[in-house]
Design a protein around this motif. Structure first.
Motif, short mmCIF file in Angstrom:
data_model
loop_
_atom_site.label_atom_id
_atom_site.label_comp_id
_atom_site.label_asym_id
_atom_site.label_seq_id
_atom_site.Cartn_x
_atom_site.Cartn_y
_atom_site.Cartn_z
N GLY A 1 0.80 -1.22 0.00
CA GLY A 1 0.00 0.00 0.00
C GLY A 1 0.83 1.27 0.00
O GLY A 1 0.29 2.36 0.17
N LEU A 2 2.13 1.15 -0.21
CA LEU A 2 3.02 2.31 -0.23
C LEU A 2 3.08 2.89 -1.64
O LEU A 2 3.06 2.14 -2.62
CB LEU A 2 4.44 1.92 0.19
CG LEU A 2 4.65 1.41 1.60
CD1 LEU A 2 6.06 0.85 1.75
CD2 LEU A 2 4.40 2.50 2.61
N ARG B 1 11.75 6.24 -0.40
CA ARG B 1 12.20 7.09 0.71
C ARG B 1 12.50 6.24 1.95
O ARG B 1 13.54 6.40 2.58
CB ARG B 1 11.16 8.15 1.02
CG ARG B 1 11.58 9.15 2.08
CD ARG B 1 10.63 10.33 2.19
NE ARG B 1 9.23 10.00 2.17
CZ ARG B 1 8.49 9.78 3.27
NH1 ARG B 1 9.04 9.86 4.46
NH2 ARG B 1 7.21 9.49 3.18
N PHE B 2 11.59 5.34 2.29
CA PHE B 2 11.80 4.48 3.45
C PHE B 2 13.04 3.61 3.26
O PHE B 2 13.89 3.50 4.15
CB PHE B 2 10.59 3.59 3.71
CG PHE B 2 9.35 4.30 4.19
CD1 PHE B 2 9.36 5.64 4.57
CD2 PHE B 2 8.15 3.62 4.28
CE1 PHE B 2 8.22 6.28 5.01
CE2 PHE B 2 7.00 4.24 4.73
CZ PHE B 2 7.03 5.57 5.10
N ALA B 3 13.15 2.97 2.10
CA ALA B 3 14.28 2.06 1.85
C ALA B 3 15.61 2.82 1.82
O ALA B 3 16.61 2.35 2.35
CB ALA B 3 14.07 1.28 0.55
N ALA C 1 7.12 -1.45 7.87
CA ALA C 1 6.45 -0.20 8.28
C ALA C 1 5.00 -0.20 7.81
O ALA C 1 4.09 0.18 8.56
CB ALA C 1 7.20 1.01 7.73
N ALA C 2 4.77 -0.64 6.58
CA ALA C 2 3.40 -0.68 6.05
C ALA C 2 2.57 -1.73 6.80
O ALA C 2 1.40 -1.48 7.14
CB ALA C 2 3.42 -0.99 4.56
N PHE D 1 1.67 5.44 7.71
CA PHE D 1 2.93 4.85 7.27
C PHE D 1 4.15 5.53 7.87
O PHE D 1 5.08 4.89 8.32
CB PHE D 1 3.04 4.88 5.74
CG PHE D 1 2.05 4.00 5.02
CD1 PHE D 1 1.85 2.69 5.41
CD2 PHE D 1 1.34 4.49 3.94
CE1 PHE D 1 0.96 1.87 4.74
CE2 PHE D 1 0.44 3.67 3.26
CZ PHE D 1 0.25 2.36 3.66
N ASP D 2 4.15 6.87 7.86
CA ASP D 2 5.32 7.60 8.35
C ASP D 2 5.57 7.35 9.84
O ASP D 2 6.71 7.20 10.26
CB ASP D 2 5.18 9.10 8.09
CG ASP D 2 5.37 9.45 6.63
OD1 ASP D 2 6.17 8.77 5.95
OD2 ASP D 2 4.73 10.40 6.15
N THR D 3 4.51 7.31 10.63
CA THR D 3 4.67 7.06 12.07
C THR D 3 5.25 5.66 12.31
O THR D 3 6.17 5.49 13.11
CB THR D 3 3.32 7.21 12.80
OG1 THR D 3 2.85 8.55 12.61
CG2 THR D 3 3.45 6.91 14.29
N ALA D 4 4.71 4.69 11.60
CA ALA D 4 5.23 3.32 11.75
C ALA D 4 6.70 3.25 11.33
O ALA D 4 7.52 2.62 12.02
CB ALA D 4 4.38 2.35 10.92
N PHE D 5 7.03 3.91 10.22
CA PHE D 5 8.42 3.88 9.77
C PHE D 5 9.34 4.56 10.79
O PHE D 5 10.43 4.06 11.07
CB PHE D 5 8.57 4.55 8.40
CG PHE D 5 10.00 4.59 7.94
CD1 PHE D 5 10.62 3.45 7.48
CD2 PHE D 5 10.73 5.77 8.00
CE1 PHE D 5 11.96 3.47 7.09
CE2 PHE D 5 12.05 5.80 7.60
CZ PHE D 5 12.67 4.65 7.14
#
Length: 191
Positions: free
Chosen positions: A17-18, A25-27, A55-56, A66-70
């Protein structure tokens, strides 16, 4: 490794879902952290994509964005304990040492170089989040994840639209700047 990340990011929408941009960005953020911790290049891509996907899944499992989890995962990998503790994941030194012993490692935390500590954190996070892993896929047809997928699709369309429109807008802005510069040069006579 950029091709591997590129291909993974393209499939991250369906799998996690990203958006492609979020996945990259996360990777890349995680990859930079892992590299500075001294992990080998071969490990970095796999671990950074694992954690970006996690994170997702954690966003889905714990009903976070997503950002909070990451950020919670990023904090845990870097050695901060409080953000993951809020989700019930206790990464205290004592827990990490006990986990290391259970994995057959006989070094104490202080005997491990930074790369080993980072790798141990990664393994601990993956073990502690086993229930959350794959949650986005399992529940993708539920309301919350359907909404996340809708938001991802909207963001992806906006990105594609921006790729088409930005050159045209840039051209128009350049034309307006040229026009205004010309008007300034002619002074009051033109006005």
């Amino acid at each position: 490794n950029s091709n591997k990340i590129e291909n993974w990011a393209k499939s991250a929408g369906a799998q996690f879902g990203l958006t492609e941009l979020q996945a990259k960005r996360f990777a890349s953020t995680m990859g930079a952290m892992l590299k500075s911790a001294g992990l080998a290049d071969g490990q970095i891509v796999d671990i950074s994509t694992d954690l970006a996907g996690l994170a997702a899944d954690m966003a889905s499992f714990y009903n976070l964005d997503f950002d909070t989890a990451f950020q919670k995962i990023r904090s845990g990998i870097s050695g901060e304990t409080e953000p993951l503790k809020q989700l019930g994941i206790n990464m205290s030194t004592a827990n990490l040492e006990a986990f290391a012993l259970a994995q057959g490692l006989e070094k104490t935390w202080n005997q491990m170089p930074q790369g080993e500590q980072t790798m141990l954190r990664y393994q601990y996070i993956m073990a502690a989040t086993a229930d959350a892993q794959g949650d986005f896929s399992r529940t993708s047809d539920g309301y919350a994840n359907s909404l996340r997928t809708l938001e991802t699709n909207i963001e992806s369309v906006k990105t594609k639209l921006g790729e088409v429109l930005i050159p045209k807008i840039t051209e128009a802005v350049g034309w307006v700047n040229t026009l205004l510069t010309d008007l300034q040069g002619k002074g009051d006579r033109t006005v």
